[in-house]
Design a protein around this motif. Structure first.
Motif, PDB file in Angstrom:
ATOM      1  N   GLY A  71       0.807  -1.210   0.000  1.00  0.00           N
ATOM      2  CA  GLY A  71       0.000   0.000   0.000  1.00  0.00           C
ATOM      3  C   GLY A  71       0.841   1.260   0.000  1.00  0.00           C
ATOM      4  O   GLY A  71       0.311   2.355   0.140  1.00  0.00           O
ATOM      5  N   THR A  72       2.157   1.123  -0.181  1.00  0.00           N
ATOM      6  CA  THR A  72       3.045   2.286  -0.213  1.00  0.00           C
ATOM      7  C   THR A  72       3.068   2.888  -1.613  1.00  0.00           C
ATOM      8  O   THR A  72       3.277   2.180  -2.592  1.00  0.00           O
ATOM      9  CB  THR A  72       4.476   1.891   0.205  1.00  0.00           C
ATOM     10  N   ASP A 138      -6.331  -2.620   8.631  1.00  0.00           N
ATOM     11  CA  ASP A 138      -7.044  -3.777   8.083  1.00  0.00           C
ATOM     12  C   ASP A 138      -8.546  -3.628   8.292  1.00  0.00           C
ATOM     13  O   ASP A 138      -9.349  -4.123   7.504  1.00  0.00           O
ATOM     14  CB  ASP A 138      -6.564  -5.057   8.778  1.00  0.00           C
ATOM     15  N   VAL A 139      -8.938  -2.950   9.373  1.00  0.00           N
ATOM     16  CA  VAL A 139     -10.352  -2.779   9.729  1.00  0.00           C
ATOM     17  C   VAL A 139     -10.598  -1.310  10.039  1.00  0.00           C
ATOM     18  O   VAL A 139      -9.802  -0.683  10.732  1.00  0.00           O
ATOM     19  CB  VAL A 139     -10.719  -3.632  10.975  1.00  0.00           C
ATOM     20  N   GLY A 140     -11.667  -0.753   9.503  1.00  0.00           N
ATOM     21  CA  GLY A 140     -12.051   0.614   9.827  1.00  0.00           C
ATOM     22  C   GLY A 140     -13.397   0.624  10.536  1.00  0.00           C
ATOM     23  O   GLY A 140     -14.343  -0.026  10.085  1.00  0.00           O
ATOM     24  N   PHE A 186      -3.628  -7.483  13.843  1.00  0.00           N
ATOM     25  CA  PHE A 186      -4.239  -6.691  12.771  1.00  0.00           C
ATOM     26  C   PHE A 186      -4.458  -5.279  13.290  1.00  0.00           C
ATOM     27  O   PHE A 186      -4.490  -5.035  14.498  1.00  0.00           O
ATOM     28  CB  PHE A 186      -5.532  -7.326  12.232  1.00  0.00           C
ATOM     29  N   VAL A 187      -4.568  -4.333  12.350  1.00  0.00           N
ATOM     30  CA  VAL A 187      -4.650  -2.918  12.693  1.00  0.00           C
ATOM     31  C   VAL A 187      -6.072  -2.437  12.513  1.00  0.00           C
ATOM     32  O   VAL A 187      -6.712  -2.693  11.478  1.00  0.00           O
ATOM     33  CB  VAL A 187      -3.690  -2.076  11.814  1.00  0.00           C
ATOM     34  N   VAL A 188      -6.581  -1.737  13.529  1.00  0.00           N
ATOM     35  CA  VAL A 188      -7.957  -1.187  13.494  1.00  0.00           C
ATOM     36  C   VAL A 188      -7.851   0.335  13.476  1.00  0.00           C
ATOM     37  O   VAL A 188      -7.051   0.932  14.197  1.00  0.00           O
ATOM     38  CB  VAL A 188      -8.755  -1.636  14.745  1.00  0.00           C
TER      39      VAL A 188
END
Length: 197
Positions: A71-72, A138-140, A186-188
């Motif tokens: 995603g860079t 990864d999650v919004g 994972f990133v929220v």
């Protein structure tokens, strides 16, 4: 020049220099952000070695592979997009190494048998790049103001977003890393509650 005991007409034997290494960017899914570039800004590939006697060519410099998260987006100094590293394992050449020069053995001819000139190598590319990460989570979490988005992210991760009893407390997205155990995360993203008007 070749100088040996039983070789009366040694002649030139300087070998060519090695090529300089190039710089590549590679997307690596194990990385989540661009934090590493906060502390180190300058990256350099290995330079090529000089040519040596006995017609020995210099060793080429090692290429440098810099890992970035998927995603860079890579931009040059003018803002032009050079690459969008969306998929894991994608790579792009961002700076090419210089070519090695020729030693004096390359200039020997039948009429010019003892050349003393040599060709210098070319410098490699040097450029400034801007890296922008467009996939930050990864999650919004999306919802109305004061729906509990910041409270949820504070409970499931180690993030400390601002939580207050008035609307639009969150003005910028907050990121939290959720640990699932066994080195899985994972990133929220806690996204501000935006209402038209």
């Amino acid at each position: 020049f070749r100088r040996e005991k039983c070789v009366p007409r040694g002649g030139p034997n300087g070998g060519p220099g090695g090529d300089g290494g190039s710089v590549h960017l590679v997307s690596d899914p194990s990385l989540k952000g661009l934090n590493a570039f906060r502390y180190r800004r300058r990256f350099e590939a290995e330079r090529g070695r000089h040519g040596e006697g006995s017609d020995r060519a210099g060793r080429d410099g090692e290429d440098l592979y810099i890992k970035v998260p998927p995603g860079t987006v890579v931009r040059d100094g003018n803002g032009t997009v050079l690459a969008d590293l969306a998929a894991p394992g994608e790579q792009v050449l961002v700076a090419k190494g210089g070519c090695g020069g020729r030693g004096n053995a390359a200039f020997a001819t039948s009429t010019h048998q003892a050349p003393r000139e040599a060709e210098p190598g070319e410098p490699g590319e040097e450029r400034s790049l801007f890296l922008e990460l467009k996939l930050i989570a990864d999650v919004g979490i999306v919802g109305f103001p004061n729906a509990g988005k910041s409270t949820l992210i504070a409970r499931i991760s180690s993030a400390h977003p601002k939580i207050a009893a008035y609307p639009f407390t969150t003005l910028e997205p907050n990121l939290g890393v959720v640990d699932l155990g066994q080195y899985r995360t994972f990133v929220v993203a806690d996204i501000p509650g935006l209402i038209e008007g």
